[in-house]
Design a protein around this motif. Sequence first.
Motif, PDB file in Angstrom:
ATOM      1  N   ALA A 122      -0.471 -41.073 -32.187  1.00 42.22           N
ATOM      2  CA  ALA A 122      -1.417 -40.047 -32.622  1.00 42.22           C
ATOM      3  C   ALA A 122      -2.820 -40.631 -32.813  1.00 42.22           C
ATOM      4  O   ALA A 122      -3.795 -39.923 -32.693  1.00 42.22           O
ATOM      5  N   ARG A 123      -2.930 -41.924 -33.113  1.00 43.70           N
ATOM      6  CA  ARG A 123      -4.236 -42.537 -33.331  1.00 43.70           C
ATOM      7  C   ARG A 123      -4.949 -42.869 -32.032  1.00 43.70           C
ATOM      8  O   ARG A 123      -6.144 -43.056 -32.024  1.00 43.70           O
ATOM      9  N   ARG A 124      -4.221 -42.980 -30.948  1.00 46.53           N
ATOM     10  CA  ARG A 124      -4.834 -43.271 -29.658  1.00 46.53           C
ATOM     11  C   ARG A 124      -5.566 -42.038 -29.159  1.00 46.53           C
ATOM     12  O   ARG A 124      -5.117 -40.920 -29.389  1.00 46.53           O
ATOM     13  N   PRO A 125      -6.654 -42.232 -28.427  1.00 50.68           N
ATOM     14  CA  PRO A 125      -7.344 -41.069 -27.864  1.00 50.68           C
ATOM     15  C   PRO A 125      -6.412 -40.307 -26.918  1.00 50.68           C
ATOM     16  O   PRO A 125      -5.738 -40.916 -26.102  1.00 50.68           O
ATOM     17  N   GLN A 126      -6.372 -39.008 -27.090  1.00 52.37           N
ATOM     18  CA  GLN A 126      -5.561 -38.165 -26.221  1.00 52.37           C
ATOM     19  C   GLN A 126      -6.491 -37.390 -25.319  1.00 52.37           C
ATOM     20  O   GLN A 126      -7.562 -36.979 -25.734  1.00 52.37           O
ATOM     21  N   ASP A 127      -6.041 -37.152 -24.100  1.00 52.33           N
ATOM     22  CA  ASP A 127      -6.838 -36.254 -23.287  1.00 52.33           C
ATOM     23  C   ASP A 127      -6.565 -34.826 -23.749  1.00 52.33           C
ATOM     24  O   ASP A 127      -5.673 -34.577 -24.580  1.00 52.33           O
ATOM     25  N   LEU A 164      -3.353 -33.234 -26.041  1.00 52.20           N
ATOM     26  CA  LEU A 164      -3.591 -32.636 -27.349  1.00 52.20           C
ATOM     27  C   LEU A 164      -3.048 -31.207 -27.392  1.00 52.20           C
ATOM     28  O   LEU A 164      -2.362 -30.825 -28.345  1.00 52.20           O
ATOM     29  N   LEU A 165      -3.328 -30.425 -26.360  1.00 56.38           N
ATOM     30  CA  LEU A 165      -2.856 -29.037 -26.339  1.00 56.38           C
ATOM     31  C   LEU A 165      -1.333 -28.973 -26.269  1.00 56.38           C
ATOM     32  O   LEU A 165      -0.708 -28.135 -26.934  1.00 56.38           O
ATOM     33  N   LYS A 166      -0.716 -29.859 -25.491  1.00 56.76           N
ATOM     34  CA  LYS A 166       0.747 -29.895 -25.418  1.00 56.76           C
ATOM     35  C   LYS A 166       1.358 -30.281 -26.769  1.00 56.76           C
ATOM     36  O   LYS A 166       2.396 -29.752 -27.152  1.00 56.76           O
ATOM     37  N   ALA A 167       0.726 -31.189 -27.490  1.00 58.81           N
ATOM     38  CA  ALA A 167       1.216 -31.560 -28.821  1.00 58.81           C
ATOM     39  C   ALA A 167       1.171 -30.350 -29.753  1.00 58.81           C
ATOM     40  O   ALA A 167       2.105 -30.117 -30.529  1.00 58.81           O
ATOM     41  N   ASP A 168       0.099 -29.566 -29.669  1.00 57.14           N
ATOM     42  CA  ASP A 168       0.024 -28.325 -30.450  1.00 57.14           C
ATOM     43  C   ASP A 168       1.175 -27.394 -30.078  1.00 57.14           C
ATOM     44  O   ASP A 168       1.805 -26.785 -30.943  1.00 57.14           O
ATOM     45  N   HIS A 169       1.445 -27.271 -28.785  1.00 59.73           N
ATOM     46  CA  HIS A 169       2.521 -26.393 -28.321  1.00 59.73           C
ATOM     47  C   HIS A 169       3.860 -26.807 -28.934  1.00 59.73           C
ATOM     48  O   HIS A 169       4.615 -25.953 -29.416  1.00 59.73           O
ATOM     49  N   HIS A 180       5.943 -17.858 -23.504  1.00 57.84           N
ATOM     50  CA  HIS A 180       5.530 -17.468 -22.142  1.00 57.84           C
ATOM     51  C   HIS A 180       4.160 -18.082 -21.808  1.00 57.84           C
ATOM     52  O   HIS A 180       3.965 -18.642 -20.726  1.00 57.84           O
ATOM     53  N   HIS A 181       3.237 -17.978 -22.734  1.00 56.22           N
ATOM     54  CA  HIS A 181       1.886 -18.502 -22.556  1.00 56.22           C
ATOM     55  C   HIS A 181       1.924 -20.025 -22.323  1.00 56.22           C
ATOM     56  O   HIS A 181       1.271 -20.549 -21.420  1.00 56.22           O
ATOM     57  N   VAL A 182       2.701 -20.714 -23.126  1.00 58.01           N
ATOM     58  CA  VAL A 182       2.834 -22.166 -23.012  1.00 58.01           C
ATOM     59  C   VAL A 182       3.414 -22.549 -21.650  1.00 58.01           C
ATOM     60  O   VAL A 182       2.938 -23.489 -21.002  1.00 58.01           O
ATOM     61  N   GLN A 183       4.426 -21.823 -21.202  1.00 58.12           N
ATOM     62  CA  GLN A 183       5.041 -22.127 -19.902  1.00 58.12           C
ATOM     63  C   GLN A 183       4.009 -22.009 -18.782  1.00 58.12           C
ATOM     64  O   GLN A 183       3.948 -22.871 -17.907  1.00 58.12           O
ATOM     65  N   GLU A 184       3.212 -20.962 -18.807  1.00 57.65           N
ATOM     66  CA  GLU A 184       2.188 -20.786 -17.771  1.00 57.65           C
ATOM     67  C   GLU A 184       1.137 -21.888 -17.834  1.00 57.65           C
ATOM     68  O   GLU A 184       0.722 -22.417 -16.808  1.00 57.65           O
ATOM     69  N   GLU A 185       0.708 -22.218 -19.044  1.00 59.75           N
ATOM     70  CA  GLU A 185      -0.294 -23.271 -19.167  1.00 59.75           C
ATOM     71  C   GLU A 185       0.261 -24.607 -18.671  1.00 59.75           C
ATOM     72  O   GLU A 185      -0.387 -25.302 -17.882  1.00 59.75           O
ATOM     73  N   GLU A 186       1.445 -24.973 -19.143  1.00 61.41           N
ATOM     74  CA  GLU A 186       1.971 -26.298 -18.845  1.00 61.41           C
ATOM     75  C   GLU A 186       2.462 -26.449 -17.408  1.00 61.41           C
ATOM     76  O   GLU A 186       2.385 -27.534 -16.852  1.00 61.41           O
ATOM     77  N   LYS A 187       2.966 -25.386 -16.818  1.00 61.05           N
ATOM     78  CA  LYS A 187       3.500 -25.484 -15.455  1.00 61.05           C
ATOM     79  C   LYS A 187       2.482 -25.134 -14.371  1.00 61.05           C
ATOM     80  O   LYS A 187       2.614 -25.583 -13.233  1.00 61.05           O
ATOM     81  N   GLU A 188       1.467 -24.347 -14.717  1.00 65.84           N
ATOM     82  CA  GLU A 188       0.516 -23.908 -13.704  1.00 65.84           C
ATOM     83  C   GLU A 188      -0.922 -24.361 -13.995  1.00 65.84           C
ATOM     84  O   GLU A 188      -1.546 -25.020 -13.169  1.00 65.84           O
ATOM     85  N   LEU A 189      -1.454 -23.983 -15.151  1.00 67.14           N
ATOM     86  CA  LEU A 189      -2.859 -24.264 -15.450  1.00 67.14           C
ATOM     87  C   LEU A 189      -3.141 -25.755 -15.636  1.00 67.14           C
ATOM     88  O   LEU A 189      -4.068 -26.296 -15.030  1.00 67.14           O
ATOM     89  N   PHE A 190      -2.350 -26.421 -16.463  1.00 65.94           N
ATOM     90  CA  PHE A 190      -2.628 -27.828 -16.744  1.00 65.94           C
ATOM     91  C   PHE A 190      -2.556 -28.702 -15.485  1.00 65.94           C
ATOM     92  O   PHE A 190      -3.419 -29.567 -15.302  1.00 65.94           O
ATOM     93  N   PRO A 191      -1.553 -28.516 -14.611  1.00 65.58           N
ATOM     94  CA  PRO A 191      -1.558 -29.324 -13.381  1.00 65.58           C
ATOM     95  C   PRO A 191      -2.816 -29.092 -12.531  1.00 65.58           C
ATOM     96  O   PRO A 191      -3.359 -30.045 -11.958  1.00 65.58           O
ATOM     97  N   GLU A 192      -3.284 -27.857 -12.465  1.00 59.95           N
ATOM     98  CA  GLU A 192      -4.524 -27.583 -11.724  1.00 59.95           C
ATOM     99  C   GLU A 192      -5.703 -28.300 -12.378  1.00 59.95           C
ATOM    100  O   GLU A 192      -6.575 -28.829 -11.680  1.00 59.95           O
ATOM    101  N   CYS A 193      -5.724 -28.313 -13.700  1.00 61.95           N
ATOM    102  CA  CYS A 193      -6.809 -29.001 -14.415  1.00 61.95           C
ATOM    103  C   CYS A 193      -6.745 -30.509 -14.172  1.00 61.95           C
ATOM    104  O   CYS A 193      -7.782 -31.156 -13.998  1.00 61.95           O
TER     105      CYS A 193
END
Length: 171
Positions: free
Chosen positions: A24-29, A33-38, A133-146
């Motif tokens: 947690a102390r290391r810089p996260q991209d 960080l968003l996945k940890a929140d999820h 549902h929102h998390v699945q879309e972000e993690e499987k579709e949006l985040f890889p594109e980012c």
Amino acid sequence: MPTKSTRAKPKTGARATRRGKATARRPQDAIALLKADHREVKAMFEEFEKTEGDAEKQALAGRICAALKVHAQIEEEIFYPAAYEALEEDDLLDEAEVEHASAKDLIAQIEASSPSEPLYDAKVKVLGEYIDHHVQEEEKELFPECRDSDMDLKALGEQLRTRKAELAPQA
């Protein structure tokens, strides 16, 4: 002895759990960080399902709602604008914004009611389903594109972390 490349891999599973404080102390991209929140919010929803007392349910639902409001705000203020700039297709981002609006509506309903009222548990459960549902879309579709884009995810991670610290309710 593990090689340098082995040690550089992201930690997952039991090892990440044991070393959570150090990690947690290391810089996260931004995505980490968003996945940890999820994961944190998912655990709270799972805990809610097992909770029986009204006071405990209300306290846990309050924590869920507070965490989701901060998470949505940092995504909307920082992450989504950067993604809109970097990605050619913005359909996923448009959907995410609509999903946030639906979640905010349910959060407001939950915060304005109590566990003794009809539909309280159902509202929390449906909010959890929306978020899943929102998390699945972000993690499987949006985040890889980012990740495949030219977004500076480390700098965004720092911006998200700073803003989250400003918004998070003080314990």
